[in-house]
Design a protein around this motif. Sequence first.
Motif, PDB file in Angstrom:
ATOM      1  N   GLN A 227      16.219  46.488   9.250  1.00  0.00           N
ATOM      2  CA  GLN A 227      15.642  45.201   9.619  1.00  0.00           C
ATOM      3  C   GLN A 227      16.625  44.056   9.339  1.00  0.00           C
ATOM      4  O   GLN A 227      17.490  44.157   8.470  1.00  0.00           O
ATOM      5  CB  GLN A 227      14.344  44.951   8.840  1.00  0.00           C
ATOM      6  N   SER A 256      11.523  34.980  10.465  1.00  0.00           N
ATOM      7  CA  SER A 256      11.440  36.018  11.484  1.00  0.00           C
ATOM      8  C   SER A 256      11.957  37.332  10.909  1.00  0.00           C
ATOM      9  O   SER A 256      12.849  37.338  10.056  1.00  0.00           O
ATOM     10  CB  SER A 256      12.273  35.629  12.715  1.00  0.00           C
ATOM     11  N   LEU A 258      13.549  40.768  12.453  1.00  0.00           N
ATOM     12  CA  LEU A 258      14.083  41.360  13.683  1.00  0.00           C
ATOM     13  C   LEU A 258      14.143  42.873  13.515  1.00  0.00           C
ATOM     14  O   LEU A 258      14.699  43.379  12.542  1.00  0.00           O
ATOM     15  CB  LEU A 258      15.475  40.804  13.973  1.00  0.00           C
ATOM     16  N   THR A 291      20.692  37.277  19.018  1.00  0.00           N
ATOM     17  CA  THR A 291      19.388  36.646  18.784  1.00  0.00           C
ATOM     18  C   THR A 291      19.577  35.141  18.738  1.00  0.00           C
ATOM     19  O   THR A 291      20.458  34.638  18.035  1.00  0.00           O
ATOM     20  CB  THR A 291      18.777  37.133  17.460  1.00  0.00           C
ATOM     21  N   TRP A 299      12.442  32.777  17.592  1.00  0.00           N
ATOM     22  CA  TRP A 299      13.656  33.596  17.639  1.00  0.00           C
ATOM     23  C   TRP A 299      13.509  34.637  18.732  1.00  0.00           C
ATOM     24  O   TRP A 299      12.527  35.382  18.754  1.00  0.00           O
ATOM     25  CB  TRP A 299      13.900  34.262  16.287  1.00  0.00           C
ATOM     26  N   THR A 301      15.442  37.782  20.807  1.00  0.00           N
ATOM     27  CA  THR A 301      16.551  38.740  20.856  1.00  0.00           C
ATOM     28  C   THR A 301      16.682  39.290  22.263  1.00  0.00           C
ATOM     29  O   THR A 301      15.694  39.751  22.855  1.00  0.00           O
ATOM     30  CB  THR A 301      16.301  39.907  19.879  1.00  0.00           C
TER      31      THR A 301
END
Length: 498
Positions: A227, A256, A258, A291, A299, A301
């Motif tokens: 992550q 956030s 991701l 991103t 955000w 990506t």
Amino acid sequence: MSKRAADVDEEHSAALKAGERPMVDAPPDEVGEFEDEFEDEFESEDEILEAGVDGRPDAEREAEEQEDAMEVDKQTFIPGRTKLAPGETLAPDPSTYDMLHTLSTPWPCLSFDIVRDSLGDSRKTFPATIYAVTGTQAEGARAKDNELLVLKMSGLSKMDRPDETDSESESDSDDEDLGEPILESKAIPLNSTTNRIRAHQTPGGTQSGDYSKPPQTLTATMLENAQVLIHDVTPFLSSFDVPGTVLPPSAYKPLSTLRMHKAEGYALDWSPLYPLGKLLTGDNDGLIYVTTRTEGGGWVTDSRAFTGHQSSVEEIQWSPNEKNVFASASSDGTVKVWDVRSKSRKPAVDVRISSTDVNVMSWSKQTFHLLATGADDGQWAVWDLRHWKPTSAAAPQQASPVASFDFHREPVTSIEWHPTDDSVVAVGSADNTVTLWDLAVELDEEESREAALAEVPPQLLFVHYMESVKEVHWQAQMPGTLMATGSNGFGVFKTISV
């Protein structure tokens, strides 16, 4: 976390200039009955003076002194070459440092980043203050104890040199408090080890673009669980100046999380030319993602990964002057240059630079066509990007560096150009050293032989000893100051060489 005093660990954080040797404990002198070994050997004072102070002819004594001098040269300590004998340790030479401190954290840290502050640029006075962010490496059953740490290191004093005169000491005390340095930290819980962390500051403090407020400091953290977490650490930095500040639970939550990567990674970089925040991440599967932060604060990506590396992406960096260009280094031995606008998601330039893993890379912020790289075989090199041609074949092209050094005998783990001097480079290695280099230095072969240091390149300025060096960064607002992380904590130092 409470305040803790930071101490100087002379056993584990040491530096050697060329020609120094390790400190060896010597047994105390034995005291015995005095005996005149020259008794009855000479008849007169003139004979004694002719023979020399130790009773031997001058020629014999000079020959032995020359032999001893040659033996000393053979014992010169060279990091990566010379091995310490059992019981030997290295001690720093205070005369080579302006500042030297060691600071410890609860767990080792693989990665950190220095945070730009509002205390001013070109700071040279003491005591000094540095802000930084890092992530811990708590292993095994304690993995859930990992944290993102926001650090404030204050009271960093100038080196107290024993050979300074009273007048020099008095002049230093006018702007210097020689009290113990302090490490303060604020912790944000994480659920995994931090592989890489980088900080980014926006020009304004709010997502709406109200730039009248202080900069917002963001961190991106690549975790061992694959992550990538983005946090706003601005309130944690501000809390150092207001003792007793209690932050709300929401401050500890990431902006956030991701989850596009399926494998862990170590490659991470913020764009210096996209104020709101644009992030590159690369993983062990060889995939690279972009991103972007939106105007509304979200955000996004791009799901289309950049592909082309045959192995893990070890390092990634945005161009310092072209907003759509970035470079990546890989364990496949190549460095590739990309354009984010490419629809094919393939590299624009593909160059093989090593037969081993390319671990680290640094793009010069002063001379934009220079790129420095460090590899698993201990070599580091400087490349002129103007000589690299666009990719036109399936196989990577070959290139020659403008400078290359094989001084280190263990993998290069970190490399970074000096923020304002395009000839100076800092290199961290698994051989337990941080080395500083000046590419502008030249030395002819005759001078090198006279120095009796053929194995030490003339461009090597300084060697700082530190166990298991992982990352090294310059403090851009404090000329010549560096910070490094290793197995025994952090080292903060400033040499008189840079």
